[in-house]
Motif scaffolding. Structure first.
Motif, PDB file in Angstrom:
ATOM      1  N   ASP A  29       3.717  41.822 -26.720  1.00 59.35           N
ATOM      2  CA  ASP A  29       2.154  42.036 -26.674  1.00 59.35           C
ATOM      3  C   ASP A  29       2.080  43.132 -25.283  1.00 59.35           C
ATOM      4  OD1 ASP A  29      -0.497  41.536 -26.610  1.00 59.35           O
ATOM      5  OD2 ASP A  29      -0.657  40.310 -25.008  1.00 59.35           O
ATOM      6  N   ILE A  30       2.933  42.962 -24.291  1.00 59.69           N
ATOM      7  CA  ILE A  30       2.961  43.658 -23.035  1.00 59.69           C
ATOM      8  C   ILE A  30       3.126  45.032 -23.359  1.00 59.69           C
ATOM      9  CG2 ILE A  30       3.833  44.271 -20.791  1.00 59.69           C
ATOM     10  CD1 ILE A  30       4.182  41.234 -20.388  1.00 59.69           C
ATOM     11  N   ILE A  31       4.125  45.335 -24.337  1.00 55.71           N
ATOM     12  CA  ILE A  31       4.763  46.731 -24.902  1.00 55.71           C
ATOM     13  C   ILE A  31       3.369  47.514 -25.553  1.00 55.71           C
ATOM     14  CG2 ILE A  31       6.170  48.029 -26.205  1.00 55.71           C
ATOM     15  CD1 ILE A  31       8.322  45.794 -25.564  1.00 55.71           C
ATOM     16  N   ARG A  32       2.861  46.503 -26.559  1.00 56.07           N
ATOM     17  CA  ARG A  32       1.791  47.122 -27.450  1.00 56.07           C
ATOM     18  C   ARG A  32       0.430  47.586 -26.401  1.00 56.07           C
ATOM     19  NH1 ARG A  32       3.412  43.491 -31.403  1.00 56.07           N
ATOM     20  NH2 ARG A  32       2.313  41.841 -30.307  1.00 56.07           N
ATOM     21  N   GLN A  33       0.219  46.964 -25.539  1.00 57.83           N
ATOM     22  CA  GLN A  33      -1.099  47.072 -24.450  1.00 57.83           C
ATOM     23  C   GLN A  33      -0.693  48.115 -23.624  1.00 57.83           C
ATOM     24  OE1 GLN A  33      -2.181  43.531 -22.324  1.00 57.83           O
ATOM     25  NE2 GLN A  33      -2.341  42.424 -23.926  1.00 57.83           N
ATOM     26  N   ASN A  34       0.704  48.461 -23.382  1.00 56.00           N
ATOM     27  CA  ASN A  34       0.979  49.647 -22.328  1.00 56.00           C
ATOM     28  C   ASN A  34       1.638  50.893 -22.975  1.00 56.00           C
ATOM     29  OD1 ASN A  34      -0.173  48.128 -19.486  1.00 56.00           O
ATOM     30  ND2 ASN A  34       1.024  46.457 -20.844  1.00 56.00           N
ATOM     31  N   GLY A  35       2.119  50.582 -24.017  1.00 56.51           N
ATOM     32  CA  GLY A  35       2.843  51.792 -24.734  1.00 56.51           C
ATOM     33  C   GLY A  35       2.231  52.447 -25.742  1.00 56.51           C
ATOM     34  N   PHE A  36       3.291  53.154 -26.374  1.00 58.62           N
ATOM     35  CA  PHE A  36       2.807  53.947 -27.667  1.00 58.62           C
ATOM     36  C   PHE A  36       2.913  52.971 -28.944  1.00 58.62           C
ATOM     37  CE2 PHE A  36       4.844  56.631 -24.490  1.00 58.62           C
ATOM     38  CZ  PHE A  36       3.720  57.306 -24.110  1.00 58.62           C
ATOM     39  N   SER A  37       2.466  53.623 -30.025  1.00 57.20           N
ATOM     40  CA  SER A  37       2.250  52.873 -31.372  1.00 57.20           C
ATOM     41  C   SER A  37       3.753  52.431 -31.522  1.00 57.20           C
ATOM     42  CB  SER A  37       1.743  53.847 -32.377  1.00 57.20           C
ATOM     43  OG  SER A  37       2.309  54.949 -32.562  1.00 57.20           O
ATOM     44  N   GLU A  38       4.815  53.379 -31.308  1.00 59.22           N
ATOM     45  CA  GLU A  38       6.320  53.144 -31.940  1.00 59.22           C
ATOM     46  C   GLU A  38       7.101  52.171 -30.695  1.00 59.22           C
ATOM     47  OE1 GLU A  38       6.380  57.145 -29.856  1.00 59.22           O
ATOM     48  OE2 GLU A  38       4.884  56.124 -31.164  1.00 59.22           O
ATOM     49  N   SER A  39       6.512  52.194 -29.559  1.00 50.93           N
ATOM     50  CA  SER A  39       7.154  51.439 -28.399  1.00 50.93           C
ATOM     51  C   SER A  39       7.875  50.173 -28.668  1.00 50.93           C
ATOM     52  CB  SER A  39       6.251  51.413 -27.271  1.00 50.93           C
ATOM     53  OG  SER A  39       5.989  52.697 -26.827  1.00 50.93           O
ATOM     54  N   VAL A  40       7.133  49.462 -29.394  1.00 48.69           N
ATOM     55  CA  VAL A  40       7.908  48.015 -29.745  1.00 48.69           C
ATOM     56  C   VAL A  40       8.975  48.256 -30.472  1.00 48.69           C
ATOM     57  CG1 VAL A  40       7.209  45.874 -30.853  1.00 48.69           C
ATOM     58  CG2 VAL A  40       5.517  46.942 -29.488  1.00 48.69           C
ATOM     59  N   LEU A  41       9.180  49.084 -31.544  1.00 50.57           N
ATOM     60  CA  LEU A  41      10.214  49.142 -32.247  1.00 50.57           C
ATOM     61  C   LEU A  41      11.444  49.555 -31.377  1.00 50.57           C
ATOM     62  CD1 LEU A  41       8.657  50.989 -35.397  1.00 50.57           C
ATOM     63  CD2 LEU A  41       8.956  48.616 -35.051  1.00 50.57           C
ATOM     64  N   PHE A  42      11.276  50.408 -30.606  1.00 52.04           N
ATOM     65  CA  PHE A  42      12.361  50.844 -29.433  1.00 52.04           C
ATOM     66  C   PHE A  42      12.666  49.918 -28.408  1.00 52.04           C
ATOM     67  CE2 PHE A  42      13.803  53.306 -25.864  1.00 52.04           C
ATOM     68  CZ  PHE A  42      15.080  53.839 -26.289  1.00 52.04           C
ATOM     69  N   LEU A  43      11.548  49.640 -27.639  1.00 49.18           N
ATOM     70  CA  LEU A  43      11.869  48.906 -26.298  1.00 49.18           C
ATOM     71  C   LEU A  43      12.185  47.507 -26.588  1.00 49.18           C
ATOM     72  CD1 LEU A  43      11.905  49.387 -23.398  1.00 49.18           C
ATOM     73  CD2 LEU A  43       9.255  49.158 -23.241  1.00 49.18           C
ATOM     74  N   GLU A  44      11.382  46.836 -27.227  1.00 51.43           N
ATOM     75  CA  GLU A  44      11.609  45.336 -27.463  1.00 51.43           C
ATOM     76  C   GLU A  44      13.069  44.899 -27.532  1.00 51.43           C
ATOM     77  OE1 GLU A  44      10.895  41.612 -30.234  1.00 51.43           O
ATOM     78  OE2 GLU A  44       9.215  43.265 -30.040  1.00 51.43           O
ATOM     79  N   PRO A  45      13.938  45.449 -28.667  1.00 52.85           N
ATOM     80  CA  PRO A  45      15.345  45.216 -28.644  1.00 52.85           C
ATOM     81  C   PRO A  45      16.222  45.639 -27.786  1.00 52.85           C
ATOM     82  CG  PRO A  45      14.410  46.515 -30.674  1.00 52.85           C
ATOM     83  CD  PRO A  45      13.411  46.667 -29.747  1.00 52.85           C
ATOM     84  N   LYS A  46      15.790  46.604 -26.909  1.00 58.80           N
ATOM     85  CA  LYS A  46      16.590  47.054 -25.775  1.00 58.80           C
ATOM     86  C   LYS A  46      16.446  45.873 -24.523  1.00 58.80           C
ATOM     87  CE  LYS A  46      18.108  51.028 -26.856  1.00 58.80           C
ATOM     88  NZ  LYS A  46      19.725  51.389 -26.825  1.00 58.80           N
ATOM     89  N   LEU A  47      15.324  45.339 -24.562  1.00 57.82           N
ATOM     90  CA  LEU A  47      15.036  44.302 -23.712  1.00 57.82           C
ATOM     91  C   LEU A  47      15.640  42.727 -24.158  1.00 57.82           C
ATOM     92  CD1 LEU A  47      11.446  45.252 -22.435  1.00 57.82           C
ATOM     93  CD2 LEU A  47      13.460  45.463 -21.130  1.00 57.82           C
ATOM     94  N   THR A  48      15.552  42.587 -25.276  1.00 58.05           N
ATOM     95  CA  THR A  48      15.925  41.260 -25.896  1.00 58.05           C
ATOM     96  C   THR A  48      17.306  41.059 -26.327  1.00 58.05           C
ATOM     97  OG1 THR A  48      14.717  41.608 -27.944  1.00 58.05           O
ATOM     98  CG2 THR A  48      13.390  40.574 -26.129  1.00 58.05           C
ATOM     99  N   CYS A  49      17.932  42.060 -27.119  1.00 51.43           N
ATOM    100  CA  CYS A  49      19.227  42.057 -27.413  1.00 51.43           C
ATOM    101  C   CYS A  49      20.174  42.034 -26.530  1.00 51.43           C
ATOM    102  CB  CYS A  49      19.440  42.999 -28.601  1.00 51.43           C
ATOM    103  SG  CYS A  49      18.388  43.264 -29.792  1.00 51.43           S
ATOM    104  N   GLU A  50      21.565  41.451 -26.916  1.00 51.95           N
ATOM    105  CA  GLU A  50      22.340  41.156 -26.103  1.00 51.95           C
ATOM    106  C   GLU A  50      22.967  42.560 -25.710  1.00 51.95           C
ATOM    107  OE1 GLU A  50      25.429  38.378 -27.694  1.00 51.95           O
ATOM    108  OE2 GLU A  50      24.121  36.734 -27.601  1.00 51.95           O
ATOM    109  N   ASP A  51      23.284  43.435 -26.530  1.00 48.09           N
ATOM    110  CA  ASP A  51      23.297  45.032 -26.276  1.00 48.09           C
ATOM    111  C   ASP A  51      22.544  45.889 -25.509  1.00 48.09           C
ATOM    112  OD1 ASP A  51      22.123  44.971 -28.529  1.00 48.09           O
ATOM    113  OD2 ASP A  51      23.537  46.275 -29.925  1.00 48.09           O
ATOM    114  N   GLY A  52      21.375  45.250 -25.189  1.00 45.49           N
ATOM    115  CA  GLY A  52      20.444  45.970 -24.567  1.00 45.49           C
ATOM    116  C   GLY A  52      20.725  46.323 -23.312  1.00 45.49           C
TER     117      GLY A  52
END
Length: 315
Positions: free
Chosen positions: A31-54
């Protein structure tokens, strides 16, 4: 030399907001990414923040993500950013937001040499009759309207039309927009009458002769028809066209898909119907590297302009 990256500066800011929450859920992160980023930001940034290899900045515990930092993150200004901000403060448009004393204090706090001087810049393809950003009355009108936007209050505005008619009404301004081509500011407004929106429009700031703030916060109104239009455009990856297009239309809501095989980018832009002629002129400046695919009526208007120009050249 590339001073800043729009994408990575935004991602840094989003990550800072998430880390300051200390604990967040995956849904809250998205939700924070959607409110403050671009339309495709969730696809890129969320895995980088939540995945073990991020990035490794968040630790997962029982479906809750916790910041690994002991203190709140803070992104300091670099020397280059300070120098750029000092140059921005010398822009006459900065006086619309800051008075002379505030600009002086900020310059002293930044304590940096200007990255560039105003005379280093040469503008082209821009009208010469831009707004007078030094005019005290213009500055006051700008600030009154900006205050009405932030406070969601009605404001009384008087302005001169192109036919030299004076119009005075109560408006609820929704946003102020700068046109680089015209070097002018304009304000989007909803006109109120008997506690209801009766229509909407755009007023050039240079035409405003009087502004008077009110304490009225509209609590009952009729919705107006959305005048947003959408156009689908194909951009060829030639002469850095894709980057130039994204920069030129940075203020518009858009979605883009890039085809690496063909080197083409498909972009859907949304624009205000009242700005259609200006959008057409800006698109035509790209020449053959841009093609309007839809809607048909918008494509037809582009073709008519090109046909008229060809006819003038033949004469």
């Amino acid at each position: 030399m590339k001073l800043f990256s729009e994408i990575y500066s935004t991602y840094y800011s989003i990550t800072e907001k998430i880390l300051k929450r200390h604990t967040v859920t995956k849904a809250e992160i998205a939700d924070i990414i959607r409110q403050n980023g671009f339309s495709e930001s969730v696809l890129f940034l969320e895995p980088k923040l939540t995945c073990e290899d991020g990035y490794g900045l968040l630790k997962k515990e029982d479906n809750i993500y916790r910041s690994i930092l002991k203190k709140e993150p803070h992104i300091p200004l670099t020397a280059l950013e300070k120098a750029w901000l000092c140059a921005v403060l010398s822009d006459p448009r900065s006086g619309l937001f800051l008075d002379t004393e505030q600009k002086s204090q900020l310059t002293e706090l930044l304590d940096a040499k200007k990255l560039y001087q105003r005379n280093f810049l040469t503008c082209f393809d821009q009208y010469s009759d831009g707004d007078d950003f030094h005019d005290p009355q213009y500055i006051q009108h700008f600030r009154d309207i900006l205050s009405a936007i932030h406070g969601k209050k009605l404001i009384k505005i008087s302005f001169q039309t192109r036919k030299d008619n004076r119009i005075t009404h109560y408006f609820l301004p929704t946003k102020i927009e700068y046109s680089a081509k015209n070097n002018k500011f304009r304000v989007y407004v909803n006109r109120y009458q008997k506690r209801r929106i009766v229509d909407s429009g755009i007023i050039n700031l240079s035409q405003v002769t009087l502004t008077k703030l009110t304490d009225i916060t509209p609590d009952s109104f009729l919705a107006v028809t959305d005048k947003k239009k959408q156009a689908k455009i194909k951009i060829l990856n030639e002469r850095n066209a894709v980057n130039r297009f994204m920069l030129e239309f940075a203020e518009l809501e858009k979605e883009s898909v890039f085809d690496e095989d063909s080197g083409e980018c498909m972009v859907s832009i949304k624009y205000d119907e009242q700005n259609e002629n200006e959008i057409i002129i800006r698109l035509l400046s790209f020449g053959p590297v841009v093609e309007v695919l839809s809607p048909y009526d918008f494509r037809r208007k582009i073709k008519e302009r090109v046909d008229r120009q060809l006819a003038l050249m033949k004469k």
